[in-house]
Design a protein around this motif. Structure first.
Motif, PDB file in Angstrom:
ATOM      1  N   THR A  13       9.291 -34.042  -7.220  1.00  0.00           N
ATOM      2  CA  THR A  13      10.193 -33.986  -8.613  1.00  0.00           C
ATOM      3  C   THR A  13      10.006 -33.345  -9.707  1.00  0.00           C
ATOM      4  OG1 THR A  13      10.574 -36.660  -8.375  1.00  0.00           O
ATOM      5  CG2 THR A  13      11.179 -35.619 -10.397  1.00  0.00           C
ATOM      6  N   GLU A  14      10.306 -32.308 -10.232  1.00  0.00           N
ATOM      7  CA  GLU A  14      10.395 -31.126 -11.000  1.00  0.00           C
ATOM      8  C   GLU A  14       9.823 -32.481 -12.664  1.00  0.00           C
ATOM      9  OE1 GLU A  14      11.245 -27.575 -13.385  1.00  0.00           O
ATOM     10  OE2 GLU A  14      13.032 -28.897 -12.673  1.00  0.00           O
ATOM     11  N   PHE A  15       8.940 -31.688 -13.213  1.00  0.00           N
ATOM     12  CA  PHE A  15       8.878 -31.987 -14.886  1.00  0.00           C
ATOM     13  C   PHE A  15       9.594 -30.855 -15.807  1.00  0.00           C
ATOM     14  CE2 PHE A  15       4.383 -33.262 -12.645  1.00  0.00           C
ATOM     15  CZ  PHE A  15       5.065 -34.726 -12.889  1.00  0.00           C
ATOM     16  N   GLY A  16      10.246 -31.564 -16.852  1.00  0.00           N
ATOM     17  CA  GLY A  16      11.149 -30.997 -18.004  1.00  0.00           C
ATOM     18  C   GLY A  16      11.101 -31.879 -18.783  1.00  0.00           C
ATOM     19  N   HIS A  17      11.180 -31.163 -19.804  1.00  0.00           N
ATOM     20  CA  HIS A  17      10.859 -31.533 -21.307  1.00  0.00           C
ATOM     21  C   HIS A  17      10.767 -33.147 -22.161  1.00  0.00           C
ATOM     22  CE1 HIS A  17      11.944 -27.493 -23.034  1.00  0.00           C
ATOM     23  NE2 HIS A  17      12.871 -26.890 -21.588  1.00  0.00           N
ATOM     24  N   GLY A  18      11.979 -33.751 -20.671  1.00  0.00           N
ATOM     25  CA  GLY A  18      12.145 -35.481 -21.088  1.00  0.00           C
ATOM     26  C   GLY A  18      11.521 -36.320 -20.479  1.00  0.00           C
ATOM     27  N   GLY A  19       9.757 -35.316 -19.545  1.00  0.00           N
ATOM     28  CA  GLY A  19       9.671 -36.222 -17.893  1.00  0.00           C
ATOM     29  C   GLY A  19      10.129 -35.811 -17.319  1.00  0.00           C
ATOM     30  N   ASN A  20      10.692 -36.527 -16.450  1.00  0.00           N
ATOM     31  CA  ASN A  20      11.077 -36.302 -15.233  1.00  0.00           C
ATOM     32  C   ASN A  20      12.590 -35.299 -15.030  1.00  0.00           C
ATOM     33  OD1 ASN A  20       8.644 -36.419 -13.570  1.00  0.00           O
ATOM     34  ND2 ASN A  20      10.367 -38.785 -13.150  1.00  0.00           N
ATOM     35  N   ASN A  21      12.636 -33.972 -14.227  1.00  0.00           N
ATOM     36  CA  ASN A  21      14.155 -33.214 -14.538  1.00  0.00           C
ATOM     37  C   ASN A  21      14.293 -33.373 -12.639  1.00  0.00           C
ATOM     38  OD1 ASN A  21      16.172 -31.563 -13.828  1.00  0.00           O
ATOM     39  ND2 ASN A  21      14.448 -29.758 -14.929  1.00  0.00           N
ATOM     40  N   GLU A  22      15.723 -34.246 -13.561  1.00  0.00           N
ATOM     41  CA  GLU A  22      16.533 -34.818 -11.782  1.00  0.00           C
ATOM     42  C   GLU A  22      17.336 -33.472 -11.299  1.00  0.00           C
ATOM     43  OE1 GLU A  22      15.388 -38.111 -10.407  1.00  0.00           O
ATOM     44  OE2 GLU A  22      14.267 -38.375 -12.817  1.00  0.00           O
ATOM     45  N   ARG A  23      17.263 -32.245 -11.560  1.00  0.00           N
ATOM     46  CA  ARG A  23      18.007 -31.220 -10.877  1.00  0.00           C
ATOM     47  C   ARG A  23      17.033 -30.775  -9.885  1.00  0.00           C
ATOM     48  NH1 ARG A  23      18.930 -26.479 -13.989  1.00  0.00           N
ATOM     49  NH2 ARG A  23      19.643 -25.873 -12.076  1.00  0.00           N
ATOM     50  N   PHE A  24      16.060 -30.806 -10.008  1.00  0.00           N
ATOM     51  CA  PHE A  24      14.859 -30.055  -9.184  1.00  0.00           C
ATOM     52  C   PHE A  24      13.862 -30.989  -8.359  1.00  0.00           C
ATOM     53  CE2 PHE A  24      11.413 -28.967  -7.321  1.00  0.00           C
ATOM     54  CZ  PHE A  24      11.647 -27.511  -6.373  1.00  0.00           C
ATOM     55  N   ARG A  25      14.884 -31.619  -6.630  1.00  0.00           N
ATOM     56  CA  ARG A  25      14.521 -32.212  -5.627  1.00  0.00           C
ATOM     57  C   ARG A  25      14.584 -31.762  -4.331  1.00  0.00           C
ATOM     58  NH1 ARG A  25      14.746 -38.772  -6.451  1.00  0.00           N
ATOM     59  NH2 ARG A  25      15.000 -38.473  -9.389  1.00  0.00           N
ATOM     60  N   ALA A  26      13.804 -32.010  -3.518  1.00  0.00           N
ATOM     61  CA  ALA A  26      13.165 -31.012  -2.189  1.00  0.00           C
ATOM     62  C   ALA A  26      13.032 -31.688  -1.246  1.00  0.00           C
ATOM     63  CB  ALA A  26      12.739 -29.690  -2.123  1.00  0.00           C
ATOM     64  N   VAL A  27      13.372 -31.735   0.022  1.00  0.00           N
ATOM     65  CA  VAL A  27      12.715 -33.055   1.002  1.00  0.00           C
ATOM     66  C   VAL A  27      12.671 -32.459   1.861  1.00  0.00           C
ATOM     67  CG1 VAL A  27      13.697 -34.935   2.664  1.00  0.00           C
ATOM     68  CG2 VAL A  27      14.680 -34.889   0.132  1.00  0.00           C
ATOM     69  N   MET A  28      11.161 -32.528   2.220  1.00  0.00           N
ATOM     70  CA  MET A  28      10.880 -32.124   3.982  1.00  0.00           C
ATOM     71  C   MET A  28      11.441 -32.694   5.453  1.00  0.00           C
ATOM     72  SD  MET A  28       6.366 -30.949   3.019  1.00  0.00           S
ATOM     73  CE  MET A  28       6.601 -30.348   4.896  1.00  0.00           C
ATOM     74  N   LEU A  29      11.758 -31.951   5.588  1.00  0.00           N
ATOM     75  CA  LEU A  29      12.668 -32.071   6.782  1.00  0.00           C
ATOM     76  C   LEU A  29      12.344 -31.827   8.123  1.00  0.00           C
ATOM     77  CD1 LEU A  29      17.332 -31.987   5.541  1.00  0.00           C
ATOM     78  CD2 LEU A  29      15.118 -33.735   5.687  1.00  0.00           C
ATOM     79  N   SER A  30      11.384 -31.140   8.178  1.00  0.00           N
ATOM     80  CA  SER A  30      10.766 -30.500   9.367  1.00  0.00           C
ATOM     81  C   SER A  30       8.924 -30.629   8.374  1.00  0.00           C
ATOM     82  CB  SER A  30      11.212 -28.950   9.410  1.00  0.00           C
ATOM     83  OG  SER A  30      10.148 -28.419   8.455  1.00  0.00           O
ATOM     84  N   GLN A  31       8.192 -29.961   9.607  1.00  0.00           N
ATOM     85  CA  GLN A  31       6.874 -29.673   9.821  1.00  0.00           C
ATOM     86  C   GLN A  31       6.121 -29.284   8.406  1.00  0.00           C
ATOM     87  OE1 GLN A  31       5.717 -32.698  11.836  1.00  0.00           O
ATOM     88  NE2 GLN A  31       4.300 -31.833  11.726  1.00  0.00           N
ATOM     89  N   SER A  32       7.063 -28.423   8.293  1.00  0.00           N
ATOM     90  CA  SER A  32       6.871 -27.396   6.974  1.00  0.00           C
ATOM     91  C   SER A  32       7.791 -26.908   6.307  1.00  0.00           C
ATOM     92  CB  SER A  32       6.008 -26.295   7.688  1.00  0.00           C
ATOM     93  OG  SER A  32       6.543 -25.646   7.908  1.00  0.00           O
ATOM     94  N   CYS A  33       7.579 -26.989   5.163  1.00  0.00           N
ATOM     95  CA  CYS A  33       8.452 -26.104   4.458  1.00  0.00           C
ATOM     96  C   CYS A  33       8.045 -25.096   3.708  1.00  0.00           C
ATOM     97  CB  CYS A  33       8.325 -27.239   3.206  1.00  0.00           C
ATOM     98  SG  CYS A  33      10.125 -26.944   1.992  1.00  0.00           S
ATOM     99  N   THR A  34       9.001 -24.422   2.823  1.00  0.00           N
ATOM    100  CA  THR A  34       8.927 -22.694   2.298  1.00  0.00           C
ATOM    101  C   THR A  34       8.859 -22.589   1.161  1.00  0.00           C
ATOM    102  OG1 THR A  34       8.076 -21.637   4.692  1.00  0.00           O
ATOM    103  CG2 THR A  34       8.443 -20.544   2.900  1.00  0.00           C
ATOM    104  N   PHE A  35       8.295 -22.223   0.139  1.00  0.00           N
ATOM    105  CA  PHE A  35       8.991 -22.124  -0.977  1.00  0.00           C
ATOM    106  C   PHE A  35       9.008 -21.101  -2.069  1.00  0.00           C
ATOM    107  CE2 PHE A  35       7.588 -26.692  -0.300  1.00  0.00           C
ATOM    108  CZ  PHE A  35       8.449 -27.274  -1.094  1.00  0.00           C
ATOM    109  N   GLY A  36       9.927 -20.223  -2.126  1.00  0.00           N
ATOM    110  CA  GLY A  36      10.270 -19.415  -3.620  1.00  0.00           C
ATOM    111  C   GLY A  36      11.189 -18.432  -3.920  1.00  0.00           C
ATOM    112  N   ARG A  37      11.311 -18.200  -4.752  1.00  0.00           N
ATOM    113  CA  ARG A  37      12.954 -17.232  -5.418  1.00  0.00           C
ATOM    114  C   ARG A  37      13.674 -17.652  -4.595  1.00  0.00           C
ATOM    115  NH1 ARG A  37      15.000 -14.361  -7.929  1.00  0.00           N
ATOM    116  NH2 ARG A  37      15.559 -15.165 -10.280  1.00  0.00           N
ATOM    117  N   ALA A  38      14.825 -17.432  -4.280  1.00  0.00           N
ATOM    118  CA  ALA A  38      16.010 -16.991  -3.412  1.00  0.00           C
ATOM    119  C   ALA A  38      15.800 -15.032  -3.454  1.00  0.00           C
ATOM    120  CB  ALA A  38      16.968 -17.216  -3.617  1.00  0.00           C
TER     121      ALA A  38
END
Length: 128
Positions: A2-27
């Motif tokens: 869950t991402e932090f935003g101006h008013g606390g949690n930013n509900e726009r960014f969520r990711a769920v790991m569906l496998s053993q690993s998850c790679t993060f970066g900018r598209a």
């Protein structure tokens, strides 16, 4: 995650790991252009090309393959975070990590940043 935003949690960014690993970066620009052609303009948190989770952010804020979170149980915890290179800004609880440092245990409620994205890692979700 869950991402932090101006008013606390930013509900726009969520990711769920569906496998053993998850790679993060900018598209990449090219990937975003392809998604845009099929009317998907916001890929934040989505799987894009070889990337498991697009962290978004300003152009050049991080590479396409900036960090990885793996489910790899050890005596230190169930999950580990590793930077994929020494150039991107990846932090764990305010401490910068780089690829040459190897993996670090990541625990429930740890604060992470990858590029411009800051979020809390949640491994123990309890519904209300």
């Amino acid at each position: 995650l869950t991402e932090f935003g101006h008013g606390g949690n930013n509900e726009r960014f969520r990711a769920v790991m569906l496998s053993q690993s998850c790679t993060f970066g900018r598209a990449s620009k090219e990937s975003k252009k392809i998604y845009s052609s099929i009317l998907i303009t916001d890929t934040l948190g989505m799987s894009v090309a070889d990337l498991d989770c697009d962290v978004g952010g300003p152009e050049h804020s991080c590479s396409e393959m900036a960090a990885r979170i793996e489910h790899l149980p050890t005596k230190f915890g169930k999950f580990q975070i590793v930077a994929c290179n020494d150039d991107d800004i990846v932090t764990l609880n305010g401490r910068r990590i780089i690829a040459s440092m190897g993996p670090f245990p990541i625990r429930n409620r740890d604060i992470c940043s990858i590029g411009a994205r800051v979020f809390v890692f949640i491994s123990e979700y309890k519904s209300k």
